[in-house]
Design a protein around this motif. Sequence first.
Motif, short mmCIF file in Angstrom:
data_model
loop_
_atom_site.label_atom_id
_atom_site.label_comp_id
_atom_site.label_asym_id
_atom_site.label_seq_id
_atom_site.Cartn_x
_atom_site.Cartn_y
_atom_site.Cartn_z
N LEU A 1 0.89 -1.13 -0.06
CA LEU A 1 -0.11 -0.11 -0.03
C LEU A 1 0.92 1.16 0.04
N ASP A 2 0.36 2.26 -0.70
CA ASP A 2 1.03 3.63 -0.66
C ASP A 2 0.01 4.51 -0.54
N ILE A 3 0.19 5.60 0.41
CA ILE A 3 -1.07 6.41 0.71
C ILE A 3 -0.43 7.79 0.53
N LYS A 4 -1.17 8.80 -0.28
CA LYS A 4 -0.61 10.12 -0.20
C LYS A 4 -1.94 11.36 -0.14
N LEU A 5 -1.64 12.08 0.31
CA LEU A 5 -2.75 13.21 0.51
C LEU A 5 -2.51 14.25 -0.43
N GLU B 1 -15.78 22.83 6.78
CA GLU B 1 -15.96 22.63 5.48
C GLU B 1 -14.63 22.51 4.61
N GLY B 2 -13.69 21.56 5.02
CA GLY B 2 -12.64 21.34 4.30
C GLY B 2 -12.50 20.14 3.47
N MET B 3 -11.60 20.37 2.57
CA MET B 3 -11.78 19.05 1.58
C MET B 3 -10.29 18.76 1.20
N ASN B 4 -10.03 17.41 1.07
CA ASN B 4 -8.71 16.93 0.56
C ASN B 4 -8.98 15.48 -0.20
N GLN C 1 -2.06 0.50 6.74
CA GLN C 1 -1.03 1.71 6.73
C GLN C 1 -1.73 2.81 7.32
N GLU C 2 -1.00 3.86 8.11
CA GLU C 2 -1.61 4.91 8.67
C GLU C 2 -0.87 6.26 8.09
N ILE C 3 -1.76 7.26 7.94
CA ILE C 3 -1.22 8.60 7.25
C ILE C 3 -1.82 9.61 8.06
N SER C 4 -0.94 10.48 8.61
CA SER C 4 -1.46 11.62 9.39
C SER C 4 -1.85 12.84 8.56
N ILE C 5 -2.89 13.39 9.15
CA ILE C 5 -3.48 14.76 8.31
C ILE C 5 -3.45 16.03 9.42
N GLN C 6 -2.83 16.97 9.02
CA GLN C 6 -2.99 18.12 9.88
C GLN C 6 -4.43 19.09 9.83
N ILE C 7 -5.36 19.10 10.89
CA ILE C 7 -6.48 19.61 10.69
C ILE C 7 -6.29 21.27 11.30
N VAL C 8 -6.39 22.26 10.46
CA VAL C 8 -6.18 23.51 10.79
C VAL C 8 -7.10 24.65 10.85
N GLU D 1 1.03 22.46 1.83
CA GLU D 1 1.90 22.07 0.80
C GLU D 1 0.83 21.20 -0.25
N ILE D 2 1.27 21.28 -1.35
CA ILE D 2 0.12 20.64 -2.44
C ILE D 2 1.05 19.50 -3.01
N ASP D 3 0.67 18.21 -3.12
CA ASP D 3 1.36 17.05 -3.85
C ASP D 3 0.82 17.21 -5.24
N GLU D 4 1.80 17.68 -6.19
CA GLU D 4 1.35 17.75 -7.50
C GLU D 4 1.16 16.36 -8.09
N GLN D 5 1.87 15.55 -7.61
CA GLN D 5 1.60 13.96 -8.27
C GLN D 5 0.01 13.54 -8.02
N VAL D 6 -0.36 13.91 -6.92
CA VAL D 6 -1.91 13.62 -6.49
C VAL D 6 -2.79 14.23 -7.44
N VAL D 7 -2.58 15.50 -7.64
CA VAL D 7 -3.20 16.32 -8.21
C VAL D 7 -3.36 16.03 -9.64
N GLU D 8 -2.13 15.53 -10.21
CA GLU D 8 -2.15 15.16 -11.76
C GLU D 8 -2.91 14.01 -12.02
N ARG D 9 -3.10 13.00 -11.04
CA ARG D 9 -3.75 11.71 -11.21
C ARG D 9 -5.05 12.17 -10.90
N ILE D 10 -5.63 13.05 -10.16
CA ILE D 10 -7.25 13.53 -10.08
C ILE D 10 -7.38 13.94 -11.32
N LYS D 11 -6.55 14.96 -11.93
CA LYS D 11 -7.02 15.40 -13.30
C LYS D 11 -7.04 14.27 -14.23
#
Length: 168
Positions: free
Chosen positions: A2-6, A15-18, A101-108, A117-127
């Motif tokens: 498993l490989d997990i990215k945000l 009303e946040g989204m990720n 597998q766990e991944i941490s997310i910061q709620i602010v 910080e935006i992970d461009e690889q994830v954004v490209e995959r969504i597009k």
Amino acid sequence: MLDIKLAKSKMENEEGMNHLWIQLLQDEKTQPQKSEIQIRLPKGIYRSNNLNGFVENEREHIVVDAPDQDVIVEIFTQDAIQCGEMTIVVSLLTAETTVSQEISIQIVEEDEMDRVEIDEQVVERIKELRNTAPPYDAGTDIISIRPRILEKRDNEFSYLEKKYRVDY
């Protein structure tokens, strides 16, 4: 396995989204088999159905039948939740094994989102996924809604309308 990215390193508490990108990596020594992905989210964070169109069973597990696939899930908050670091747990369930597998997310707060910080690889995959999505009407049921038909009826006041109507 498993490989997990945000998509974003932080998420708004109200009303946040990720987006969560889960990649299934195939081991050379294991046979391809049907598996399920279970996503456990912290209290106050919700998810939509996966954007890839995979089947989700009654336990809300995503059913994946082939190796080397990926799943993208939109996560969001509806109401204000407590700020801080939270953990998302993703498990791959097969007939033989369970891998988590766990991944941490910061709620602010909203004003802290300017340092995200935006992970461009994830954004490209969504597009890519959005561009390859089937057209809206493919595989959907057609719903026909009959329009209202207005009828002119005679009632007890219609003679007054005819008598005193002023047409400009």
